[in-house]
Design an enzyme around this catalytic site. Sequence first.
Site, PDB file in Angstrom:
ATOM      1  CE  LYS A   1      27.980  39.186  75.023  1.00  0.00           C
ATOM      2  NZ  LYS A   1      28.621  40.453  75.424  1.00  0.00           N
TER       3      LYS A   1
ATOM      4  NE  ARG B   1      27.294  38.902  81.175  1.00  0.00           N
ATOM      5  CZ  ARG B   1      26.602  39.245  80.095  1.00  0.00           C
ATOM      6  NH1 ARG B   1      25.851  38.358  79.495  1.00  0.00           N
ATOM      7  NH2 ARG B   1      26.677  40.460  79.600  1.00  0.00           N
TER       8      ARG B   1
ATOM      9  NE  ARG C   1      23.388  48.784  74.382  1.00  0.00           N
ATOM     10  CZ  ARG C   1      23.773  47.548  74.707  1.00  0.00           C
ATOM     11  NH1 ARG C   1      23.644  46.566  73.828  1.00  0.00           N
ATOM     12  NH2 ARG C   1      24.298  47.303  75.884  1.00  0.00           N
TER      13      ARG C   1
ATOM     14  NE  ARG D   1      21.136  47.280  77.888  1.00  0.00           N
ATOM     15  CZ  ARG D   1      21.828  46.238  77.493  1.00  0.00           C
ATOM     16  NH1 ARG D   1      21.561  45.683  76.312  1.00  0.00           N
ATOM     17  NH2 ARG D   1      22.790  45.744  78.229  1.00  0.00           N
TER      18      ARG D   1
ATOM     19  NE  ARG E   1      26.967  46.418  80.890  1.00  0.00           N
ATOM     20  CZ  ARG E   1      26.439  47.098  79.861  1.00  0.00           C
ATOM     21  NH1 ARG E   1      26.113  48.375  80.018  1.00  0.00           N
ATOM     22  NH2 ARG E   1      26.212  46.500  78.719  1.00  0.00           N
TER      23      ARG E   1
HETATM   24  P1  B4P Z   1      25.888  44.279  71.604  1.00  0.00           P
HETATM   25  O1  B4P Z   1      27.321  43.991  71.451  1.00  0.00           O
HETATM   26  O2  B4P Z   1      24.957  43.580  70.763  1.00  0.00           O
HETATM   27  O3  B4P Z   1      25.626  44.131  73.183  1.00  0.00           O
HETATM   28  P2  B4P Z   1      25.934  42.767  73.916  1.00  0.00           P
HETATM   29  O4  B4P Z   1      27.418  42.612  74.060  1.00  0.00           O
HETATM   30  O5  B4P Z   1      25.198  41.657  73.263  1.00  0.00           O
HETATM   31  O6  B4P Z   1      25.217  42.914  75.268  1.00  0.00           O
HETATM   32  P3  B4P Z   1      25.732  43.325  76.690  1.00  0.00           P
HETATM   33  O7  B4P Z   1      26.879  42.471  77.142  1.00  0.00           O
HETATM   34  O8  B4P Z   1      25.907  44.798  76.697  1.00  0.00           O
HETATM   35  O9  B4P Z   1      24.477  43.034  77.568  1.00  0.00           O
HETATM   36  P4  B4P Z   1      23.650  41.721  77.962  1.00  0.00           P
HETATM   37  O10 B4P Z   1      22.294  41.948  77.457  1.00  0.00           O
HETATM   38  O11 B4P Z   1      24.299  40.429  77.561  1.00  0.00           O
HETATM   39  O12 B4P Z   1      25.599  45.783  71.320  1.00  0.00           O
HETATM   40  C1  B4P Z   1      26.394  46.833  71.795  1.00  0.00           C
HETATM   41  C2  B4P Z   1      26.304  48.076  70.931  1.00  0.00           C
HETATM   42  O13 B4P Z   1      27.356  48.055  69.960  1.00  0.00           O
HETATM   43  C3  B4P Z   1      25.022  48.237  70.138  1.00  0.00           C
HETATM   44  O14 B4P Z   1      24.604  49.559  70.207  1.00  0.00           O
HETATM   45  C4  B4P Z   1      25.376  47.853  68.719  1.00  0.00           C
HETATM   46  O15 B4P Z   1      24.626  48.563  67.772  1.00  0.00           O
HETATM   47  C5  B4P Z   1      26.830  48.265  68.650  1.00  0.00           C
HETATM   48  N1  B4P Z   1      27.622  47.448  67.739  1.00  0.00           N
HETATM   49  C6  B4P Z   1      27.567  46.111  67.578  1.00  0.00           C
HETATM   50  N2  B4P Z   1      28.462  45.701  66.645  1.00  0.00           N
HETATM   51  C7  B4P Z   1      29.120  46.835  66.225  1.00  0.00           C
HETATM   52  C8  B4P Z   1      30.157  47.084  65.265  1.00  0.00           C
HETATM   53  N3  B4P Z   1      30.729  46.102  64.539  1.00  0.00           N
HETATM   54  N4  B4P Z   1      30.585  48.365  65.099  1.00  0.00           N
HETATM   55  C9  B4P Z   1      30.025  49.365  65.822  1.00  0.00           C
HETATM   56  N5  B4P Z   1      29.042  49.194  66.714  1.00  0.00           N
HETATM   57  C10 B4P Z   1      28.583  47.936  66.922  1.00  0.00           C
HETATM   58  O16 B4P Z   1      23.704  41.763  79.573  1.00  0.00           O
HETATM   59  C11 B4P Z   1      23.208  42.881  80.304  1.00  0.00           C
HETATM   60  C12 B4P Z   1      23.282  42.597  81.820  1.00  0.00           C
HETATM   61  O17 B4P Z   1      22.427  41.468  82.160  1.00  0.00           O
HETATM   62  C13 B4P Z   1      24.647  42.190  82.384  1.00  0.00           C
HETATM   63  O18 B4P Z   1      25.456  43.321  82.694  1.00  0.00           O
HETATM   64  C14 B4P Z   1      24.226  41.383  83.652  1.00  0.00           C
HETATM   65  O19 B4P Z   1      23.886  42.232  84.712  1.00  0.00           O
HETATM   66  C15 B4P Z   1      22.974  40.658  83.198  1.00  0.00           C
HETATM   67  N6  B4P Z   1      23.252  39.289  82.668  1.00  0.00           N
HETATM   68  C16 B4P Z   1      23.053  38.881  81.385  1.00  0.00           C
HETATM   69  N7  B4P Z   1      23.425  37.596  81.233  1.00  0.00           N
HETATM   70  C17 B4P Z   1      23.867  37.171  82.455  1.00  0.00           C
HETATM   71  C18 B4P Z   1      24.397  35.939  82.934  1.00  0.00           C
HETATM   72  N8  B4P Z   1      24.561  34.879  82.128  1.00  0.00           N
HETATM   73  N9  B4P Z   1      24.758  35.863  84.237  1.00  0.00           N
HETATM   74  C19 B4P Z   1      24.593  36.902  85.070  1.00  0.00           C
HETATM   75  N10 B4P Z   1      24.105  38.104  84.682  1.00  0.00           N
HETATM   76  C20 B4P Z   1      23.740  38.233  83.384  1.00  0.00           C
END
Ligand code: B4P
Length: 189
Positions: free
Chosen positions: A15, A91, A130, A136, A147
């Site tokens: 995302k 979420r 990551r 992180r 998660r």
């Molecule tokens: P991303 O895929 O970019 O990570 P994310 O899903 O955006 O974020 P995530 O869900 O982990 O955390 P968030 O900050 O929202 O990247 C993942 C990895 O994959 C990276 O290393 C990237 O390089 C790699 N990657 C991406 N695309 C790829 C591909 N095509 N091939 C290979 N590798 C790839 O949330 C963190 C925490 O914050 C939550 O657990 C919660 O505690 C809190 N939080 C956030 N929003 C909230 C909400 N609305 N309500 C309540 N709590 C919340």
Amino acid sequence: MNQLMIFLGPPGAGKGTQAVTLCEERQLTQLSTGDMLRGHVKSGSDLGKQAKILMDKGELVPDDLIVAMVGSELEKYEANSIRILFDGFPRTTAQAEALDQLLAKHEAELETVLLLEVEEEELVQRLLGRAQEQGRSDDNEETIRNRMKVYSSQTQPLIAYYKGTGKLKRVNGLGSMEEVAQRIKITLS
Ligand code: B4P
């Protein structure tokens, strides 16, 4: 003109990664609740202190805190000029309902909800990767597994919620970042 989209998907689906490209292409602002929370943790605010404990366990931060944070962000926009890609928000169903109310207040409407789909084992591998690069504190295997559980129980119901609105579009998140970006482009065209 308003343009509002949501990126929905499990942790590590890409995302945040894809949001950057999409925002550049469409002149949208990326509103990542995860990034906002990490900002609070870094600054040591009261919200940050509360959030860190939950984030480190892989739990969600309470809905009222998240909704207040997003609500005050929306206040910064002039009428009819809200161009946002919500990344990792909503979420929970309560957050989705609160977003509906916030948007009604601003006379704005959601255009598309993009669901990035990737199977769990691939997600765990990406997040462990990551962890090595960025260190992180919520990217260790135990927290990652939690998660995933939290996603299934609290966030997955949003798929049915948005399917009901006719705005949900599914994108296969497997493959290189460029391949996924291309699929998103085609899906939105
Ligand atoms: P991303 O895929 O970019 O990570 P994310 O899903 O955006 O974020 P995530 O869900 O982990 O955390 P968030 O900050 O929202 O990247 C993942 C990895 O994959 C990276 O290393 C990237 O390089 C790699 N990657 C991406 N695309 C790829 C591909 N095509 N091939 C290979 N590798 C790839 O949330 C963190 C925490 O914050 C939550 O657990 C919660 O505690 C809190 N939080 C956030 N929003 C909230 C909400 N609305 N309500 C309540 N709590 C919340």
